[in-house]
Design a protein around this motif. Sequence first.
Motif, mmCIF file in Angstrom:
data_model
loop_
_atom_site.group_PDB
_atom_site.id
_atom_site.type_symbol
_atom_site.label_atom_id
_atom_site.label_comp_id
_atom_site.label_asym_id
_atom_site.label_seq_id
_atom_site.Cartn_x
_atom_site.Cartn_y
_atom_site.Cartn_z
ATOM 1 N N SER A 443 17.391 -0.605 -31.191
ATOM 2 C CA SER A 443 18.352 -0.664 -30.250
ATOM 3 C C SER A 443 18.710 0.785 -29.533
ATOM 4 O O SER A 443 18.969 0.568 -28.250
ATOM 5 N N LYS A 444 18.529 1.659 -30.367
ATOM 6 C CA LYS A 444 18.821 3.193 -29.578
ATOM 7 C C LYS A 444 17.399 3.616 -29.129
ATOM 8 O O LYS A 444 17.348 4.354 -27.978
ATOM 9 N N ILE A 445 16.394 3.057 -29.608
ATOM 10 C CA ILE A 445 15.060 3.659 -28.972
ATOM 11 C C ILE A 445 14.668 2.720 -27.670
ATOM 12 O O ILE A 445 14.151 3.422 -26.909
ATOM 13 N N SER A 446 14.568 1.464 -27.752
ATOM 14 C CA SER A 446 14.304 0.488 -26.780
ATOM 15 C C SER A 446 15.090 -0.760 -26.998
ATOM 16 O O SER A 446 14.781 -1.537 -27.792
ATOM 17 N N LEU A 447 16.141 -0.851 -26.270
ATOM 18 C CA LEU A 447 17.025 -2.175 -26.445
ATOM 19 C C LEU A 447 16.246 -3.224 -25.739
ATOM 20 O O LEU A 447 16.501 -4.331 -26.329
ATOM 21 N N ILE A 448 15.325 -2.930 -24.608
ATOM 22 C CA ILE A 448 14.735 -4.169 -24.090
ATOM 23 C C ILE A 448 13.638 -4.874 -25.125
ATOM 24 O O ILE A 448 13.412 -6.053 -25.315
ATOM 25 N N LYS A 449 13.112 -3.956 -25.963
ATOM 26 C CA LYS A 449 12.048 -4.470 -27.012
ATOM 27 C C LYS A 449 12.952 -5.387 -28.138
ATOM 28 O O LYS A 449 12.362 -6.413 -28.395
ATOM 29 N N LEU A 450 14.105 -4.641 -28.394
ATOM 30 C CA LEU A 450 15.086 -5.625 -29.400
ATOM 31 C C LEU A 450 15.350 -7.037 -28.643
ATOM 32 O O LEU A 450 15.346 -8.057 -29.565
ATOM 33 N N THR A 451 15.602 -6.906 -27.461
ATOM 34 C CA THR A 451 16.173 -8.328 -26.758
ATOM 35 C C THR A 451 15.020 -9.247 -26.669
ATOM 36 O O THR A 451 15.060 -10.423 -27.124
ATOM 37 N N ILE A 452 13.758 -8.796 -26.405
ATOM 38 C CA ILE A 452 12.616 -9.627 -26.378
ATOM 39 C C ILE A 452 12.596 -10.293 -27.838
ATOM 40 O O ILE A 452 12.050 -11.331 -27.892
ATOM 41 N N ILE A 453 12.423 -9.386 -29.190
ATOM 42 C CA ILE A 453 12.387 -10.071 -30.243
ATOM 43 C C ILE A 453 13.337 -10.870 -30.541
ATOM 44 O O ILE A 453 12.932 -12.233 -31.225
ATOM 45 N N LEU A 454 14.543 -10.901 -30.270
ATOM 46 C CA LEU A 454 15.600 -11.849 -30.353
ATOM 47 C C LEU A 454 15.664 -12.874 -29.986
ATOM 48 O O LEU A 454 16.229 -13.997 -29.965
ATOM 49 N N ARG A 455 14.777 -13.162 -28.582
ATOM 50 C CA ARG A 455 14.582 -14.432 -27.927
ATOM 51 C C ARG A 455 13.188 -15.174 -28.339
ATOM 52 O O ARG A 455 13.041 -16.174 -27.542
ATOM 53 N N THR A 456 12.735 -14.639 -29.444
ATOM 54 C CA THR A 456 11.491 -15.376 -29.727
ATOM 55 C C THR A 456 11.700 -16.540 -30.604
ATOM 56 O O THR A 456 12.857 -16.622 -31.405
ATOM 57 N N SER A 457 10.797 -17.331 -30.966
ATOM 58 C CA SER A 457 10.920 -18.596 -31.964
ATOM 59 C C SER A 457 10.964 -18.103 -33.359
ATOM 60 O O SER A 457 11.375 -18.536 -34.152
ATOM 61 N N ILE A 458 10.462 -17.011 -33.614
ATOM 62 C CA ILE A 458 10.357 -16.405 -34.925
ATOM 63 C C ILE A 458 11.692 -16.019 -35.197
ATOM 64 O O ILE A 458 12.267 -16.513 -36.574
ATOM 65 N N TRP A 459 12.543 -15.219 -34.546
ATOM 66 C CA TRP A 459 13.904 -15.173 -34.747
ATOM 67 C C TRP A 459 14.911 -16.311 -35.252
ATOM 68 O O TRP A 459 15.722 -16.406 -35.999
ATOM 69 N N LEU A 460 14.523 -17.202 -34.213
ATOM 70 C CA LEU A 460 15.464 -18.510 -34.037
ATOM 71 C C LEU A 460 15.146 -19.203 -35.196
ATOM 72 O O LEU A 460 16.064 -19.897 -36.203
ATOM 73 N N ASN A 461 13.858 -19.369 -35.705
ATOM 74 C CA ASN A 461 13.475 -20.198 -37.064
ATOM 75 C C ASN A 461 14.291 -19.369 -38.281
ATOM 76 O O ASN A 461 14.461 -20.110 -39.132
#
Length: 998
Positions: A443-461
Motif C-alpha cells: 500500500s505504501k509502494i503501490s496503492l493501485i496494485k493493492l486495489t487491483i488485487i483486492l478486486r479479483t475473485s481470488i481475494w473474494l473467494n
Amino acid sequence: MDGLLTPVSVIRTEERKKGSQPTPIQELGTSAPEKTHPNSQQSFPSSPEDALDLLRNEPGYDPLIATLVFLARDQPQDPAAFNIRRPNPLSAQLVQVMVSEIVPNYWTLLKEDTSGHNTSGLSLLLSCFCSITGVNAILARLKALTQEIKSEPAGKGKRPDLSIKIGILLDLLCNVLAGDSCVLQVWRISSAGLDSRPRLRPLSQELLAIFGSGRIVSITAEAGIISGKQDIKGPAVDVWPADGLKYTKWLAQNIVKGQSPNSAQEQTKFFSDLFVKALRLGHPATLIKDVMSRLLLSEGADSQRFGLLLDSMPQMDQRKVLFSVLKVFSDEYLNRLGSCESEQSSAMIAACAGAIRSLVGTSETRRHYLIEWLTSSSGAGLGESVGIRRAVVAIVSQDKESIINVLEKSINQFGDQLYIKHSPILQQEAHAQILLLSAGYVSKISLIKLTIILRTSIWLNAISNRLAASHQRARFLGMVVGEALSGLVNKDDKKLDFHMDETKIGEGGWYKGLVEVFDQAGPMGSLLKPQVATPAKKPASKTPAKRPLARQGFIIEELSDEEADVAPYAKPDSDSEDSDDDATLVRRDKPRAPVYVRDLIGYLRDTESYDHQKLALMTAPTLIRRKANYGTEVAEHAEELASILVGLQDKFEVDNFDDLKLQGMIAIVVARPEAMGSWFSKTFFDGDYSVSQRASVLVVLGLSARELAGFETSEYAAAASFPSKALPEQIERLYISSGPPDDQLARGSSLKPLPANALDNMARSITSDILTPITVSAADAATGPDVLKLSTFTSRLDGTQQQSSRGNTKIKTKPRSRPRVRAIPNTTAQLLSTAFFSPLTARFQAALHSPTSRIRGIVFQPHLLALYLKTLALVLHAAGPSTLALPQMTAELWGLLLGTGVRAHAVGDIGVTQAVLFALLALLDVNENRMREVCQDMGKEVVETQEWVMGVFTGLRGGDGGGEEEQVKMLAAGVLVKLREDVEKYRLLMVGDLIGYG
C-alpha cells in the motif's frame, strides 16, 4: 702392508695450537665412551633417512630432541625440500615410528619439558604431527589398539599397557588439534606447491574426510570408552574431540580462522565445503550460531567474510544455512520481544534486518529463498514471534516485485480450502501476519496494485472460504484480514466491517495494526558482541585437594584462689544435631532452604554440592507455586529455571530425583501455562536433549494439562498456599466434608509421587473408564466382537466377575456407572488448545517437512512417538467437550494419526499401536455428543479409521493371559464398537462424502 689394514672409522680432531706436537699414537682404553652432547655433530641427523634410523634404534632423550629439531625446522617453500608435514612415503614412515615407539615411551618426559615455548620437546613433537599424515597416523593407531582390546578373550584380564597407550594417544591428539588455526596450518602446509585445482582436489577431499566426516569423533569416543581411562595413572584426560558438541565448536573456530577476504579461491572453497560437511555432524544450530557470531555479530567483524562463505556453497546448502540463521535471530533476540509493540522492539528488529541484508547482499538466489521462507506451507517461522517475520518482510520489501509476489502468494494460500482445513492454526496465524505486513508495504509502494488485487475473485473467494470455515479461529483470522486490507483501499463508508468487538480490540486490533508497520534495515550495533580471543590450549583446571584442618592446641590453666569467683558458662540445652555418637559427623554449615527464585536457580546450578541440589529439588515445587501469583520472580526467571530442570542430571543419586524434577517443571507450567506450555513444546522438538529428557517434557505437559483442567490436584498445591488463604483446621472441618463424593473426576484426585510410567497409568485409567460401559452393554446384548465376550475382560478392567454359560454372560456384581466427563470453563479449555495442543501438533508437522533427518529420527523414535501421541490424547481429553476449538483439534489429531508416518511406525511396534488406539478412543469419547458433525465433515477419515483398526484387531493374536498384545486387542475392540455405532447411525450423512472412496 697398507693393504692389510682397513680403516673402520675416521676421527677428525681439532687443529692444535702452534708449537704443540700431534700425538701420532693414541691409547685405546676399554672404558665407555663419553656421552655425546646434543649439539655435537654426531647427535644431529644429516638427512631424513638418518633421522628414521635413529628413531628406530631407541634413541636417548638428547638424540631424540636433536632429531625433532631437525624434522620440525622451518623449511623454505620449495617443493623439492623435505618436510615431514607434507604427504610423502618417507614422512609417513617417520610419523609411524614416532606414534608407535617414541610417543608411548617419551610422552611424559616431553610434557615435563620446561624449555622455551617453541623449542620444547612437546612443541617440536606436535609440530611434526600437525599434518594429514600425523592425524591419520594417530587415528589409525587408536583404532588398532581399540580393536586389540576388543579382541581379547573375556576370561583373561585386560592388558593395562593398552589402556595407557590409548590414553597417551588421546592426549596427543587433543594437543595436536588444540587451537583455532590447526586446520588452516594443515591446509597451508599440505597445499604448498600445488597451484592447480586438479592437484588440490584430492588433497581437499582427504582433509574433508578427516575433519568433516565425524571420523575423529567416532574413533576417539570408542577408544575412550573401551580403554577404561580410569586405570591410567595421573590426572584424567579431557578428550574433547569425543564430544560432538565440543568438536563442532572447535570446527567453527577453525572455519572462521581460515575464512578471510584475501585468501585464495581454493582455500575459500575448502573451508566452505568443510562448513557444509560440519552441518551434518549433528549440531547444525550450534555451528551456524558460532560461525555467525564471529563473522557477523562481533566487534570489528567483516560481513563480507560470511558472504564469501555462502557464495562458495551449493544452493541447497545456502538455503539451509539462511533458514538456520533466521531461527538463530529469532531465538536469541526477537522471541523475547513478544508482540513487538515497544520502541526497543523496533530497534532490535531493524538491527536484525540489517544483519539479514548483509547476508543476502545482491544475491537473487538468497532473496528468492527469503520469499520461499515467507510463503511456503511450512515456513514463516512456525511458533516464533512476529519479530522475525517483520525483519524478513522489511528486507524483501526493498524490491517492489518481490513484495508484490509475497502478497499474491499469501492471498492464494490464505483462501485455499484444503489449507484452511488441514493446516495447523499456528501456521495459519503466521501466514496471516505475513499477509498483513506485505499488504501494508504494498500500500505504501503501490496503492493501485493493492486495489487491483483486492478486486479479483481470488481475494473474494479467500474471504468467503474463511467465513465458511468450521473452526472459530480460522473465521476470526478471515474477518481480521478482511477488515484490515479493506481499510487500506476503501474509505470509511465502503470498507468492510463485521461489527464485532473481537476484531477491533485486543488481539484483533493488534492484527489490524500490522498493516501500519514499516520497518527498515538499520545498524547492527545492538547485536554485536565483544570478540573474545580463543586461547591455543586451555589447560585443564586442577582443583586442589581439601586439606584437613589442623588441630588447634589449647592450654589448661589452673585458677588461683583469687579467681575462684569467675562464673562458669551455663550447660547448653540438648541439641538434636548433637545426638550422633560421633562428634565429627555433626555439621553446623547446613545450607538454608532458598526463599527466592534467584536463590533456587543458584542452588540448582551448583552441581558440585549435594546439599544444594537436594534442597533445591525438594523446595522447587512449593516455592514456585507460592511465588506464582506474588511478584514477578517466576515470570522473569521461568524459562531459565525450566531449562535448568530439563537438563539437570542425577549426579548424586538423590532419592526421588525424577519425581522431584518433574514436580518442579509441572509447577512452572501451572504457574505460567500460556507461556511455558509453548516453551516446553518448542523444547521437545528444538532442544538438544536426550530421549529421556524429551520424554520428561512430554510427561510434564500431559500432567500439567490434567491439573489445569481440574482432574488432578498436586500435593504441593496445598503446601504452597499462604496462611492467609487457609482456614484453621477446626473451622475447615465444618465446611469441607470428609466423605468421598460420588463423582471422583469432578472432585479431582491427588497427585501422589509420580512413577516412571505416569502417563501410561493415566491412559490406562481413562481407557478403563471409557471401555467399562461398552463391555457391560456388549455382554448384556451378547453382541460385538468375540473379545468382548471373554469372561475375564471386564474383571481385568474394574474387578467385576463374570460367569459364562453357553454364550450367555451374566454379571453377578453391579456394574459401575461411567463417571461423567468433566466440563471445565472455556477459558481453561482455550488455554489448553492454544498453549499445549496446537504447538505440539504444529511443530510435529513442521518436523515432518524438516530438511534435516535428525529431528525426524528423534520424533519417530518408538518410545517418544508413543508418549507423544498419548500426551496429545490426554491434553484433548483434559480440554473436554466444551472447548470451542474442539473441531479443529479433532481434525488435527485425527489427520495426524492417519498420517503415513505414524501408521507406518505403528506396524510391528505394539507400543505405538497402543498409543494410536488410545488417541482414537479419546477422540471418540470427547466428541461423543457431536459425532453427527464429525461423520458429516470427516466421513472419509471415520471409514478409513474403521478399516485400519479392523486390520489391527484381526492381526493380533490375543489370549496371552492379559499380556500387552491382548490389551491392545481389547483397546482395538472398544474403538471398533464406538465407530460402528456412529457409522450405522449416521450412514446416510456419510454417503455423499464417501463417493469415490477406495
